[in-house]
Design a protein around this motif. Structure first.
Motif, PDB file in Angstrom:
ATOM      1  N   ALA A 107       8.130 -65.379 -39.970  1.00 55.68           N
ATOM      2  CA  ALA A 107       9.510 -65.130 -39.566  1.00 55.68           C
ATOM      3  C   ALA A 107       9.802 -65.736 -38.201  1.00 55.68           C
ATOM      4  CB  ALA A 107       9.783 -63.623 -39.547  1.00 55.68           C
ATOM      5  N   PHE A 108       8.830 -65.709 -37.297  1.00 57.51           N
ATOM      6  CA  PHE A 108       9.027 -66.307 -35.981  1.00 57.51           C
ATOM      7  C   PHE A 108       9.307 -67.797 -36.112  1.00 57.51           C
ATOM      8  CE2 PHE A 108       7.514 -68.488 -32.170  1.00 57.51           C
ATOM      9  CZ  PHE A 108       8.172 -67.781 -31.167  1.00 57.51           C
ATOM     10  N   TYR A 109       8.493 -68.496 -36.876  1.00 61.49           N
ATOM     11  CA  TYR A 109       8.695 -69.935 -37.024  1.00 61.49           C
ATOM     12  C   TYR A 109       9.917 -70.265 -37.865  1.00 61.49           C
ATOM     13  CZ  TYR A 109       4.472 -71.295 -34.548  1.00 61.49           C
ATOM     14  OH  TYR A 109       3.547 -71.512 -33.566  1.00 61.49           O
ATOM     15  N   LEU A 113      12.442 -73.416 -37.862  1.00 57.51           N
ATOM     16  CA  LEU A 113      12.275 -74.346 -38.980  1.00 57.51           C
ATOM     17  C   LEU A 113      13.300 -74.146 -40.087  1.00 57.51           C
ATOM     18  CD1 LEU A 113       8.370 -74.219 -39.346  1.00 57.51           C
ATOM     19  CD2 LEU A 113       9.749 -75.716 -37.878  1.00 57.51           C
ATOM     20  N   GLY A 114      13.967 -72.997 -40.099  1.00 59.91           N
ATOM     21  CA  GLY A 114      14.933 -72.714 -41.143  1.00 59.91           C
ATOM     22  C   GLY A 114      14.323 -72.133 -42.395  1.00 59.91           C
ATOM     23  N   TYR A 131      15.860 -80.392 -31.282  1.00 62.90           N
ATOM     24  CA  TYR A 131      15.629 -79.492 -30.148  1.00 62.90           C
ATOM     25  C   TYR A 131      14.966 -78.198 -30.589  1.00 62.90           C
ATOM     26  CZ  TYR A 131      19.455 -76.230 -31.197  1.00 62.90           C
ATOM     27  OH  TYR A 131      20.246 -75.271 -31.770  1.00 62.90           O
ATOM     28  N   LEU A 132      15.150 -77.802 -31.860  1.00 62.79           N
ATOM     29  CA  LEU A 132      14.480 -76.610 -32.370  1.00 62.79           C
ATOM     30  C   LEU A 132      12.991 -76.869 -32.589  1.00 62.79           C
ATOM     31  CD1 LEU A 132      17.059 -75.117 -34.905  1.00 62.79           C
ATOM     32  CD2 LEU A 132      16.503 -74.319 -32.595  1.00 62.79           C
ATOM     33  N   LEU A 133      12.630 -78.081 -32.989  1.00 65.42           N
ATOM     34  CA  LEU A 133      11.214 -78.425 -33.109  1.00 65.42           C
ATOM     35  C   LEU A 133      10.556 -78.430 -31.734  1.00 65.42           C
ATOM     36  CD1 LEU A 133      11.531 -81.281 -35.755  1.00 65.42           C
ATOM     37  CD2 LEU A 133      10.469 -79.041 -36.110  1.00 65.42           C
ATOM     38  N   ALA A 134      11.281 -78.925 -30.730  1.00 67.26           N
ATOM     39  CA  ALA A 134      10.754 -78.876 -29.357  1.00 67.26           C
ATOM     40  C   ALA A 134      10.564 -77.437 -28.913  1.00 67.26           C
ATOM     41  CB  ALA A 134      11.707 -79.608 -28.410  1.00 67.26           C
ATOM     42  N   THR A 135      11.498 -76.577 -29.292  1.00 65.71           N
ATOM     43  CA  THR A 135      11.435 -75.178 -28.902  1.00 65.71           C
ATOM     44  C   THR A 135      10.287 -74.450 -29.598  1.00 65.71           C
ATOM     45  OG1 THR A 135      13.840 -75.190 -28.595  1.00 65.71           O
ATOM     46  CG2 THR A 135      12.786 -73.035 -28.771  1.00 65.71           C
ATOM     47  N   ALA A 136      10.001 -74.850 -30.830  1.00 66.80           N
ATOM     48  CA  ALA A 136       8.963 -74.172 -31.612  1.00 66.80           C
ATOM     49  C   ALA A 136       7.572 -74.368 -31.050  1.00 66.80           C
ATOM     50  CB  ALA A 136       9.006 -74.653 -33.068  1.00 66.80           C
TER      51      ALA A 136
END
Length: 296
Positions: A107-109, A113-114, A131-136
């Protein structure tokens, strides 16, 4: 002290007391600070402390263990002191959502990742904002004995498959050519100051994006794009050039744009993505796209 270090110290101070009641499950718990917020990137400063700032950390569990102890562990986390070393903990908000506390790993990822699974196909990768991949995969993992959280993290941080990297490079190179090398001088010739400023700003942005793709690093949100550039290997000169260009009037920027474009092209040639030739980056797009349309 930046937020990431403050949070690490907060965790180390309270770790033993927090986890002692959960001894049978400790081997399944990872801890750290990853996700939304400038502190996770290490970009926070005094200005950042006006919102969402304070000591806190994340505890990540596999789904099975989260289903068993997640609620109780979250309650124990919520009972931690509300201040640490003079800083109040940052409360959760409806708009920001939960940024610290206890999470199931899938759930966190899924927040970034959607879906609660790692990307597989090109479509999976491309539908996720970069930017979400960078954040992950920002921040720090303080400890992860079981290794499951870090396994997800490593696979995301390994960057896109090469064909998608090539696509990113081609898109940025084409936009660099169209904005700074082509449309900026035409806008100036027409006396269109608004268009000229827009072209210069987009040239700077796309130069940052190309450098990130060349270094196989996800580009963060635009407000951190230039600061992130300074951390990329071999990009300190570009970082300085763009800082100078950003305070240059469009009508005086031609020489600097040519210098930046030449440096980016040299980097693409050195990495083997294209060959010497035209200095107009649009002419290198086909070479950059070579092999980018293969299916996985």
């Amino acid at each position: 002290m930046q937020g990431l270090e403050l949070s690490r110290r907060f965790y180390l101070t309270h770790r033993d007391a927090l986890l002692r009641p959960f001894m049978p499950w400790q081997e399944h718990i990872a801890a750290g600070l990853v996700g939304f917020g400038s502190d996770r990137f290490g970009f926070d400063d005094a200005i950042s402390q006006d919102h969402d700032f304070g000591p806190g950390f994340c505890l990540w569990l596999p789904q099975k263990q989260f289903d068993t102890i997640g609620v109780k562990l979250q309650a124990a986390y919520d009972a931690l002191p509300k201040t640490f070393e003079g800083h109040a903990t940052a409360p959760a908000s409806r708009r920001a959502g939960q940024r610290t506390g206890v999470f199931a790993i899938p759930a966190f990822y899924a927040t970034f990742l959607g879906a609660p699974a790692l990307p597989v196909s090109d479509a999976d990768w491309l539908q996720i904002p970069e930017y979400l991949l960078a954040t992950a995969c920002n921040g720090q993992v303080f400890e992860d004995t079981p290794g499951e959280f870090s396994r997800w993290r490593r696979q995301i941080a390994a960057y896109y498959p090469e064909r998608i990297q090539r696509r990113k490079l081609a898109q940025a190179a084409g936009r660099i050519a169209q904005t700074g090398q082509y449309n900026l001088p035409r806008s100036l010739a027409r006396g269109d100051a608004v268009a000229a400023n827009l072209m210069l700003a987009e040239f700077i942005r796309q130069s940052c994006l190309l450098a990130h793709a060349l270094c196989r690093r996800y580009a963060p949100h635009d407000k951190w794009l230039h600061r992130s550039l300074a951390r990329l290997p071999g990009q300190q000169t570009l970082h300085a050039q763009l800082a100078k260009l950003a305070v240059t009037a469009p009508q005086d920027a031609a020489a600097q744009i040519a210098e930046v474009s030449a440096g980016l092209l040299a980097g693409l040639i050195e990495a083997g993505f294209t060959e010497p030739g035209s200095d107009f980056l649009e002419h290198h797009v086909d070479a950059l796209l070579e092999g980018s349309t293969e299916t996985r």
